[in-house]
Scaffold this motif. Structure first.
Motif, short mmCIF file in Angstrom:
data_model
loop_
_atom_site.label_atom_id
_atom_site.label_comp_id
_atom_site.label_asym_id
_atom_site.label_seq_id
_atom_site.Cartn_x
_atom_site.Cartn_y
_atom_site.Cartn_z
N CYS A 192 0.86 -1.19 0.00
CA CYS A 192 0.00 0.00 0.00
C CYS A 192 0.89 1.24 0.00
CB CYS A 192 -0.91 -0.01 1.22
SG CYS A 192 0.02 -0.02 2.77
N SER A 193 0.28 2.43 0.02
CA SER A 193 1.07 3.66 0.08
C SER A 193 1.29 4.05 1.54
CB SER A 193 0.36 4.79 -0.68
OG SER A 193 -0.82 5.13 0.02
N THR A 194 2.13 5.06 1.75
CA THR A 194 2.51 5.47 3.12
C THR A 194 1.28 5.76 3.98
OG1 THR A 194 4.37 6.56 2.02
CG2 THR A 194 4.08 7.01 4.37
N LEU A 197 -0.38 2.59 5.57
CA LEU A 197 0.40 1.55 6.27
C LEU A 197 -0.32 1.10 7.55
CD1 LEU A 197 4.02 3.00 5.87
CD2 LEU A 197 3.14 0.89 4.85
N ASP A 209 5.42 -0.40 1.84
CA ASP A 209 5.08 0.89 1.25
C ASP A 209 5.60 0.94 -0.20
OD1 ASP A 209 4.84 3.54 0.52
OD2 ASP A 209 5.55 4.32 2.44
N THR A 211 5.63 3.32 -2.19
CA THR A 211 6.22 4.60 -2.60
C THR A 211 7.71 4.67 -2.25
OG1 THR A 211 5.81 5.79 -0.53
CG2 THR A 211 3.99 5.74 -2.14
N GLN A 212 8.20 3.67 -1.51
CA GLN A 212 9.59 3.72 -1.03
C GLN A 212 10.52 2.78 -1.80
OE1 GLN A 212 10.51 5.96 1.52
NE2 GLN A 212 8.40 6.61 1.07
#
Ligand code: NAP
Length: 328
Positions: A192-194, A197, A209, A211-212
């Motif tokens: 999922c995205s930040t 979480l 995450d 996005t990381q």
């Protein structure tokens, strides 16, 4: 003024577009209520879950083409999910007038969609609701619940003690997939995205995450997986299959390419497409899992049916972390 679609007899109201033309708006429209034939029932709709399929059916693409070719003629009413009360039945139905039911419409049976105050469906498309079951939660369940349950059980065949990777764990389907994995005695890693979480962790999953960095690279440290479920579409099938344990399965619900679909048709049949069509047999265990408290449905918002267009636009943005439910 009398609706041009109504000649006489009982009338229902639906958010409808006059034709399949692109950009045709949804307008509250009076339509004749079909009389239930043998095996059919009429439901007074009280809650309608919104799914991406609803706006996809209005946009250029395979779903709209299929609905045009095999669905009922315009005016077009979209929506699959519904929950409500049975008001009339044809001969030979299991449900009775007064039963609270949950189900999904089926355009392949020439049925109009559920964004209406009334639907007419067959008996095998609904499950009865236990007493006290929240009608808004019921309305949100059919497509997302059945799809999630199929990903884990009927198609994914996850066993207790096995591991699953859920791509898109914060979405309407993904959240339920994580919970069905846990309900089956498995463990889940959710991508999922930040901002999501904590939500994904609260469902009992380890969260990654996206996005990381590349989540499929990070997932290697948690694998191999018996099941990789792509609830987003667009994740590489080849990369997903590399994360599988021997005999594991890669299950997709969205964004499938023809190549990925074909992959499921040749040995070792590793990749599978799920089509989450609600039927009584599939709905009953989903309703039971929610009624027992093992699976929870997050409702993002309820909106009046007249705001269907706005609800579809919100779904289309792809950022929801709970279900939208329309109220007639
Ligand atoms: N085959 C079937 O029977 C079936 C049934 C139901 C749904 N579907 C399809 O499955 C897809 C998901 O449906 P849904 O109802 O779950 O949609 P949804 O509720 O709108 O899902 C949106 C979620 O996806 C997350 N997301 C977006 N991009 C992501 C990414 N790259 N990686 C991980 N998460 C991401 C979003 O959070 P962030 O933006 O914060 O990441 C948001 O929480 C749709 O394409 C739908 O058409 C297919």
């Amino acid at each position: 003024m009398r609706s041009p679609f109504v000649a006489g007899g009982p009338v229902m109201r639906a958010m409808a577009q006059r034709s399949w033309a692109q950009g045709e708006p949804l307008v509250m429209t009076e339509l004749p209520t079909p009389t239930p034939r043998a095996g059919e029932l009429v439901v007074e709709v009280q809650a309608i879950g919104v799914n991406p399929v609803d706006w996809k059916m209005r946009s250029r693409g395979p779903l709209r083409l299929a609905a045009r070719l095999i669905g009922p003629p315009p005016p077009v009413v979209v929506g699959i999910d519904f929950a409500g009360v049975v008001t009339a039945v044809g001969a030979g139905t299991r449900v009775r007038v007064g039963d609270r039911v949950v189900g999904g419409t089926n355009f392949a049976r020439k049925q109009r969609g559920s964004q209406a105050d009334t639907v007419v469906v067959r008996d095998d498309q609904v499950a009865t609701l236990p007493e006290g079951f929240d009608i808004v939660v019921a309305g949100a369940l059919p497509v997302a619940g059945v799809t999630a349950s199929m990903c884990v059980g009927e198609v994914g065949r996850l066993q207790a003690g096995q591991r699953a990777l859920v791509l898109g764990a914060s979405g309407g389907v993904g959240q339920l997939v994580v919970q069905f994995v846990r309900h089956a005695g498995g463990s889940a890693v959710g991508v999922c995205s930040t901002r999501n979480l904590e939500l994904v962790r609260s469902l009992g999953a380890t969260a990654i995450d996206y996005t990381q960095g590349d989540p499929l690279v990070e997932a290697r440290a948690h694998g191999p997986f018996h099941l990789v479920i792509d609830c987003v579409g667009g994740y590489s099938g080849t990369a997903c299959r590399r994360l599988l344990a021997r005999g594991g399965r890669h299950v997709m619900i969205a964004g499938e390419t023809v190549g990925e679909a074909l992959n499921g048709l040749v040995p070792p049949f590793t990749s599978k497409l799920v089509l989450g069509r609600p039927t009584r047999a599939r709905l009953e265990p989903v309703v039971a899992a929610v009624a027992s408290g093992a699976v929870k449905v997050r409702i993002e918002a309820t909106m009046p049916l007249t705001q269907a267009e706005a609800a579809l636009a919100r779904s289309r943005e792809g950022r929801l972390t709970g279900k939208l439910v329309l109220l007639p």
